[in-house]
Scaffold this active site. Structure first.
Site, PDB file in Angstrom:
ATOM      1  N   CYS A 113       0.812  -1.224   0.000  1.00  0.00           N
ATOM      2  CA  CYS A 113       0.000   0.000   0.000  1.00  0.00           C
ATOM      3  C   CYS A 113       0.844   1.271   0.000  1.00  0.00           C
ATOM      4  CB  CYS A 113      -0.951  -0.002   1.192  1.00  0.00           C
ATOM      5  SG  CYS A 113      -1.979  -1.473   1.238  1.00  0.00           S
ATOM      6  N   HIS A 252      -3.135   6.973   2.636  1.00  0.00           N
ATOM      7  CA  HIS A 252      -3.578   5.674   2.144  1.00  0.00           C
ATOM      8  C   HIS A 252      -4.983   5.416   2.679  1.00  0.00           C
ATOM      9  CE1 HIS A 252      -3.976   1.659   0.962  1.00  0.00           C
ATOM     10  NE2 HIS A 252      -3.808   1.128   2.160  1.00  0.00           N
ATOM     11  N   ASN A 282     -10.028  -0.140  -0.111  1.00  0.00           N
ATOM     12  CA  ASN A 282      -8.559  -0.130  -0.083  1.00  0.00           C
ATOM     13  C   ASN A 282      -8.035  -0.777  -1.363  1.00  0.00           C
ATOM     14  OD1 ASN A 282      -5.837  -0.630   0.361  1.00  0.00           O
ATOM     15  ND2 ASN A 282      -6.095  -1.521   2.385  1.00  0.00           N
TER      16      ASN A 282
END
Ligand SMILES: CC(C)(COP(=O)(O)OP(=O)(O)OC[C@H]1O[C@@H](n2cnc3c(N)ncnc32)[C@H](O)[C@@H]1OP(=O)(O)O)[C@@H](O)C(=O)NCCC(=O)NCCS
Length: 325
Positions: A113, A252, A282
């Site tokens: 990520c 993020h 996500n």
């Protein structure tokens, strides 16, 4: 060393939308649980014939158009991904061929990520040092291909997408501070156990569902808040800035509660945060990449603004960077 800035941004989101109501029919969950625990309402899912490179190619074309850069003039392509089409060739090579960037060097970065920030910082180094005059950086993921759709603890969280940016030398501003870090001792908190050289694919690994994401959500939550907060403060302090100077915070997008906790911990006003988690979930490296693109396109970032990118992911790794727009 040359100063390096953002010449263009791009993105691509698959058309298929998977809502919380759809998930209610797949696992024992509810829209209420997902919304209150994560902030996610829906996510995009790649079509059967769409792999990581297909998403990356579309985002790349969008960013090159935005930057007014011809594919044949691209000198470096870096793709951040943990869901490549296959172990090799790299996704960056597939992108290079598809867009006709025949003069570009190509490689992929694996930083989960935090991948888009790792790739941005890597590209910045090549341009700052004079090796290349420009770079195309892409975060692209098909997390739906490594998500266990029978596991309610994880399947509600993830989605597919791609974002991209073109980097070039600038005379002022640009990427003014960067910070990358890792802690491999916590790697076990977020893994895909099988499919690599440690545990090659076999009937046994398939039967045990070991090709899917396994996550210790609670532990990760705490680490994420701490390291993202630390990274934000440090990367700003390195150039004499404080949280008060930030105009747009692009974190993020793993969990709305993580983002809010980070903002609270560092004293950042909520209205400065750019969010797309509600729409996309996500998307690992593609989360910061698409959020950056959308914030710029929606006019949330204005000339002279201080933009803070901050991400955390499997590894564990984390990173932040400050851009003066
Ligand atoms: C995963 C996460 C959303 C879970 O939220 P949480 O508030 O920590 O929830 P818990 O894990 O404590 O689970 C609470 C309960 O909800 C249940 N639950 C888990 N997923 C559920 C779902 N989709 N629907 C309904 N209930 C669910 C659990 O089984 C548990 O039930 P129990 O109390 O009977 O055991 C949260 O921990 C998180 O976002 N962690 C970070 C994940 C992350 O960032 N990953 C990627 C890093 S890049």
């Amino acid at each position: 060393m040359k100063k390096v800035g953002i010449a263009g941004v791009g993105e691509y989101l698959p058309k298929n939308v998977l809502t919380n109501a759809d998930l209610e029919k797949m696992v024992d969950t509810s829209d209420e649980w997902i919304t209150t625990r994560t902030g996610i309402k829906e996510r995009r899912i790649a079509a059967k014939n769409e792999a990581c490179s297909d998403l990356a190619i579309n985002a790349a074309k969008d960013a090159l158009k935005d930057a007014g850069l011809k594919p044949q003039d691209v000198e470096l392509i870096i793709v951040a991904t943990v869901t490549p089409d296959s172990a090799f060739p790299s996704v960056s090579c597939l992108v290079q061929h598809a867009i006709g960037a025949s003069e570009a060097a190509c490689f992929d970065v694996s930083a989960a990520c935090a991948g888009f920030i790792y790739a941005l910082v890597t590209a910045q180094q090549f341009i700052a040092g004079g090796t290349y005059k420009n770079a195309l950086v892409i975060g692209s993921e098909v997390l739906s291909s490594v998500t266990d759709w029978k596991d309610r603890n994880t399947c509600v969280l993830f989605g597919d997408g791609a974002g991209a940016a073109v980097l070039k030398p600038v005379t002022s501003g640009g990427i003014i501070s960067t910070y990358l870090h890792g802690n491999g001792s916590l790697g076990h908190l977020l893994t895909i156990p099988a499919g690599g050289s440690r545990m090659p694919a076999g009937q046994n690994t398939i039967d045990k569902r070991l090709h899917y994401i396994q996550m210790a959500g609670n532990e990760l939550f705490k680490v994420a808040v701490n390291v993202m907060a630390e990274a934000a403060v440090k990367v700003l302090a390195d150039v004499g800035l404080s949280v008060k100077d930030v105009d747009c915070f692009i974190p993020h997008q793993a969990n709305l509660r993580i983002i809010s906790a980070v903002a609270k911990k560092i004293g950042l006003e909520e209205h400065k945060i750019y969010l797309n988690i509600t729409r996309y979930g996500n998307m690992s490296s593609a989360s910061t990449a698409t959020a950056f693109c959308e914030a710029a396109r929606e006019g949330k970032i204005k000339k002279g603004d201080i933009v803070l990118l901050d991400a955390f992911g499997a590894g564990l790794v984390w990173g932040a960077c400050v851009i003066k727009w």
